[in-house]
Write a protein that holds these residues in place. Structure first.
Motif, PDB file in Angstrom:
ATOM      1  N   SER A 189      45.977  11.939  36.948  1.00 20.09           N
ATOM      2  CA  SER A 189      44.697  11.821  36.223  1.00 20.09           C
ATOM      3  C   SER A 189      45.001  11.742  34.727  1.00 20.09           C
ATOM      4  N   HIS A 190      44.123  11.047  33.996  1.00 17.11           N
ATOM      5  CA  HIS A 190      44.592  10.663  32.654  1.00 17.11           C
ATOM      6  C   HIS A 190      43.516  10.679  31.584  1.00 17.11           C
ATOM      7  N   ARG A 191      42.512  11.556  31.704  1.00 20.24           N
ATOM      8  CA  ARG A 191      41.570  11.694  30.592  1.00 20.24           C
ATOM      9  C   ARG A 191      42.152  12.748  29.661  1.00 20.24           C
ATOM     10  N   PRO A 195      56.513  11.170  34.781  1.00 16.76           N
ATOM     11  CA  PRO A 195      55.537  10.958  33.697  1.00 16.76           C
ATOM     12  C   PRO A 195      56.165  11.105  32.313  1.00 16.76           C
ATOM     13  N   HIS A 196      55.543  10.449  31.346  1.00 13.50           N
ATOM     14  CA  HIS A 196      56.172  10.290  30.031  1.00 13.50           C
ATOM     15  C   HIS A 196      55.405  10.895  28.860  1.00 13.50           C
ATOM     16  N   PRO A 197      54.574  11.926  29.044  1.00 15.62           N
ATOM     17  CA  PRO A 197      53.937  12.430  27.811  1.00 15.62           C
ATOM     18  C   PRO A 197      55.026  12.699  26.771  1.00 15.62           C
ATOM     19  N   PRO A 249      53.987   2.134  31.323  1.00 17.21           N
ATOM     20  CA  PRO A 249      52.629   1.780  30.877  1.00 17.21           C
ATOM     21  C   PRO A 249      52.522   1.540  29.372  1.00 17.21           C
ATOM     22  N   HIS A 250      53.566   1.845  28.611  1.00 23.78           N
ATOM     23  CA  HIS A 250      53.405   1.727  27.162  1.00 23.78           C
ATOM     24  C   HIS A 250      54.070   0.515  26.547  1.00 23.78           C
ATOM     25  N   TRP A 251      54.375  -0.436  27.398  1.00 24.71           N
ATOM     26  CA  TRP A 251      54.676  -1.797  26.942  1.00 24.71           C
ATOM     27  C   TRP A 251      53.651  -2.638  27.694  1.00 24.71           C
ATOM     28  N   ASP A 267      59.509   1.008  23.969  1.00 23.97           N
ATOM     29  CA  ASP A 267      58.334   1.877  23.967  1.00 23.97           C
ATOM     30  C   ASP A 267      58.693   3.317  24.330  1.00 23.97           C
ATOM     31  N   TYR A 268      57.790   4.226  23.968  1.00 17.69           N
ATOM     32  CA  TYR A 268      58.103   5.652  24.163  1.00 17.69           C
ATOM     33  C   TYR A 268      57.995   6.084  25.622  1.00 17.69           C
ATOM     34  N   GLY A 269      57.290   5.311  26.459  1.00 18.58           N
ATOM     35  CA  GLY A 269      57.239   5.653  27.883  1.00 18.58           C
ATOM     36  C   GLY A 269      58.612   5.507  28.514  1.00 18.58           C
ATOM     37  N   SER A 276      42.911   7.381  36.199  1.00 16.87           N
ATOM     38  CA  SER A 276      44.351   7.582  36.372  1.00 16.87           C
ATOM     39  C   SER A 276      45.190   6.569  35.607  1.00 16.87           C
ATOM     40  N   GLU A 277      46.327   7.032  35.115  1.00 14.04           N
ATOM     41  CA  GLU A 277      47.282   6.128  34.477  1.00 14.04           C
ATOM     42  C   GLU A 277      47.977   5.249  35.520  1.00 14.04           C
ATOM     43  N   CYS A 278      47.741   5.535  36.807  1.00 11.14           N
ATOM     44  CA  CYS A 278      48.273   4.656  37.854  1.00 11.14           C
ATOM     45  C   CYS A 278      47.666   3.263  37.732  1.00 11.14           C
TER      46      CYS A 278
HETATM   47 FE   FE2 Z   1      50.936   7.227  28.845  1.00 12.08          FE
END
Ligand code: FE2
Lengths: 301, 309
Positions: free
Chosen positions: A197-199, A13-15, A64-66, A131-133, A253-255
């Motif tokens: 999970s991604h909220r 994961p990329h936070p 996910p960030h592109w 992108d930052y991811g 989810s970010e999935c």
């Molecule tokens: Fe993200």
């Protein structure tokens, strides 16, 4: 040429918070070290230790960030350098990057994915900002930046059509990735750059790293994350894929950006037990650092 | 200092293709031509600030206001990188950004200004400002589109803009950077054969434009949810909610549809709204009306701030 192979696949994961908290010299803002995300930093340390035993020559990242709405795109310029400022958390992530791209492998995956019926495009504009991811996951897994990467965009199929169509595309993209790695003789490390999970919470404490603020957004998310990690631990890959649309819908989810399903597709949906290196929350989202060690699997077989 | 006010508003496209490659498609060419008409109208006005709400700048931590006085960088579209880069040198009203932040906080919102060299100004805002304010004759402001905010929160963000405008003494034109229907072609098309993705989207876009042409902004704001459901509206049409709230939630406008064209399947329109004394009829107000934001609902989650205390 020797046939290539995937050495290991990781959920990474990329936070941007994690890059920030590691205080690398490339990142402008400096963290307090207050420790909100220590479980995840420890998880990444364990992953790096585990990977040190392996020999690989490229990192392939699905990010996910592109976000691309016209199919799947691949970085197609041999070298990028610049400043990546996260538009969402600019207070945490302003990272000066320099990276090399394995353009030959990227082109091979791009062609193979096209043969699978997907819409694919090579990104050839040298002014493109990575992108930052991609940067965060790559940095946390291998901070030396001494290997080339392949970065694959996140097509919006889940959002523009449906989760089911998105899942099928990502499995096909995974297959294409696997075949291209084999055909080009690469020893590849695969990174699915995504949270579970991604909220998010929509506010931030004074010190973003304040541990008294950090916790999962709600118990529903925590339970889904635990369930999904249990399936991974047990090697129940097919069941995980069957449940993916429910997981996506019920835990935001970010999935849904496809990275994990791409990874599982590239691993041939192998039913092998994964190692969970750690789990933690970042501004309410659930994140796991997970490794599917194909190389160890072969040795054991 | 006399009180500031909103002197008008424009809905503008969220895509950069008409800026990057107007010659590639008759529709994009037409939009480029229509931008010039809007620009002339802006230049003839006595505005002293352009305030943008862009659906292409997504935020998570509340609402972000661009406060770098002179952003100087470039942007490459995530999809349309082969059409080139947009280099920009912009002029932002940092003082207004800070005032807007304070007014948003006073209404319960989480808000912050951002001013970082190299910050990626979103492609929708850059395209808009290059077409409508190419010489930076006017300073601008940009506010982000929070991915979780719904109507209530967005209305409060619009009202906070009105508060800040009044206090600032500025005469302001609002620019809502947003598509109408936002369904794109997921494959490479011949730009010259661009069209609205589906007939249904087209029909809904035309209905919305008919109402806007009659100046019925509040009616469109009330219709936004249904439009979003039916025609895959851009970001729930939050740009319209924001504009309507910032302009006083009524239908007293003179509307003008400058253009409506497809951009890669999406509905791209240029619409102007000028306040006028005369109200258009057919009002049907039934959505909630909110003045102060009391926080994320967090029905299942403990309040983070309480936990923090
Ligand atoms: Fe993200």
């Amino acid at each position: 040429m020797e046939k290539g192979r995937i050495i290991t696949g990781c959920l990474a994961p990329h936070p941007p918070h994690l890059a920030y908290a590691s205080n690398p010299q490339q990142n402008e803002p400096k963290a307090s070290g207050a420790g909100a995300w220590q479980p995840l930093l420890d998880a990444y340390a364990r992953l790096r230790q585990s990977l040190a035993a392996h020999d690989y020559d490229v990192l392939v990242v699905h990010t996910p960030h592109w976000k691309t709405r016209v199919g799947h795109h691949f970085l197609g310029v041999p070298h990028f350098e610049g400043l990546s400022v996260d538009p969402i958390f600019p207070n945490l992530f302003r990272f000066h990057y320099q990276l090399d791209v394995d353009v030959e492998l990227a082109e091979a995956i791009c062609r193979q994915a096209q043969a699978e019926g997907l819409v694919t495009t090579m990104m050839r504009n040298p002014e493109f900002r990575v992108d930052y991811g991609t940067i965060t996951s790559s940095h946390l897994v291998r901070p030396q930046w001494d290997l080339p990467i392949v970065a694959i965009s996140s097509a919006r199929t889940y959002f523009d059509y449906s989760d089911e169509v998105g899942e099928r595309e990502m499995l096909a993209l995974g297959r294409a990735t696997q075949h291209a790695i084999e055909a080009t003789g690469r020893k590849a490390l695969l990174l699915a750059s995504a949270s579970l999970s991604h909220r998010h919470f929509t506010e931030e404490p004074e010190d973003p790293e304040d541990p008294s603020f950090e916790h999962i957004y709600n118990p529903n998310q925590a339970q889904w994350d635990q369930h999904v990690m249990e399936l991974m631990r047990q090697g129940q890959t097919r069941r995980l894929l069957e449940e993916m649309p429910d997981f996506i819908a019920q835990s935001v989810s970010e999935c849904r950006d496809g990275s994990l399903t791409w990874l599982l597709g590239a691993l041939g949906q192998a039913e092998i037990p994964a190692t969970i290196h750690g789990y933690g929350t970042v501004i309410g989202t659930g994140n796991a650092v997970v490794e599917w060690d194909l190389a160890a699997q072969e040795v054991g077989a | 200092m006399s009180e500031g006010k909103v002197i008008g508003a424009y809905l503008v496209p969220n895509q950069a293709l008409p800026v990057l490659a107007p010659e590639a498609s008759p529709g994009w060419q037409s939009l480029a031509h229509s931008y010039a008409q809007v620009r002339a109208e802006i230049e003839a006005s006595d505005a002293d600030l352009l305030l943008l709400f862009s659906t292409r700048w997504v935020s998570i931590i509340g609402h972000q206001m661009q406060a770098d006085p002179a952003p100087d960088y470039w942007v490459v579209d995530e999809d349309f990188h082969q059409f080139g880069s947009l280099h920009y040198q912009l002029k932002m009203d940092a003082e207004f950004a800070s005032l807007y932040q304070d007014c948003a906080r006073a209404r319960g919102l989480t808000a912050r200004t951002v001013a970082y060299p190299g910050f990626p100004i979103d492609v929708g805002s850059v395209a808009t400002l290059q077409m409508l304010n190419p010489e930076n004759r006017l300073p601008a402001g940009i506010v982000s589109c929070n991915m979780y905010s719904d109507r209530a929160e967005t209305l409060v963000l619009g009202k906070a803009a009105a508060d800040a405008i009044r206090q600032s003494g500025r005469k302001v034109l609002l620019l809502g950077v947003s598509a109408l229907s936002n369904r794109m072609f997921g494959h490479w098309i011949e730009p010259a054969s661009d069209r609205i993705h589906s007939l249904k989207d087209d029909e809904w876009n035309r209905k919305i434009l008919e109402l806007l042409g009659e100046g019925r902004l509040e009616d469109v704001s009330q219709l936004a949810r249904e439009f979003h459901r039916q025609a895959n509206g851009d970001s729930k049409l939050k740009a319209i909610w924001w504009m309507a709230a910032a302009m006083g939630q009524h239908n007293h406008y003179r509307g003008r549809v400058f253009d409506y064209q497809p951009v890669w399947g999406t509905g791209a329109a240029l619409v102007g709204l000028q306040p006028t004394a005369k109200a258009e009829g057919g009002l049907e107000y039934d959505e909630d009306e909110v003045d102060v934001f009391v926080g994320d609902r967090n029905v299942l989650a403990p309040q983070p701030s309480k936990n923090h205390e």
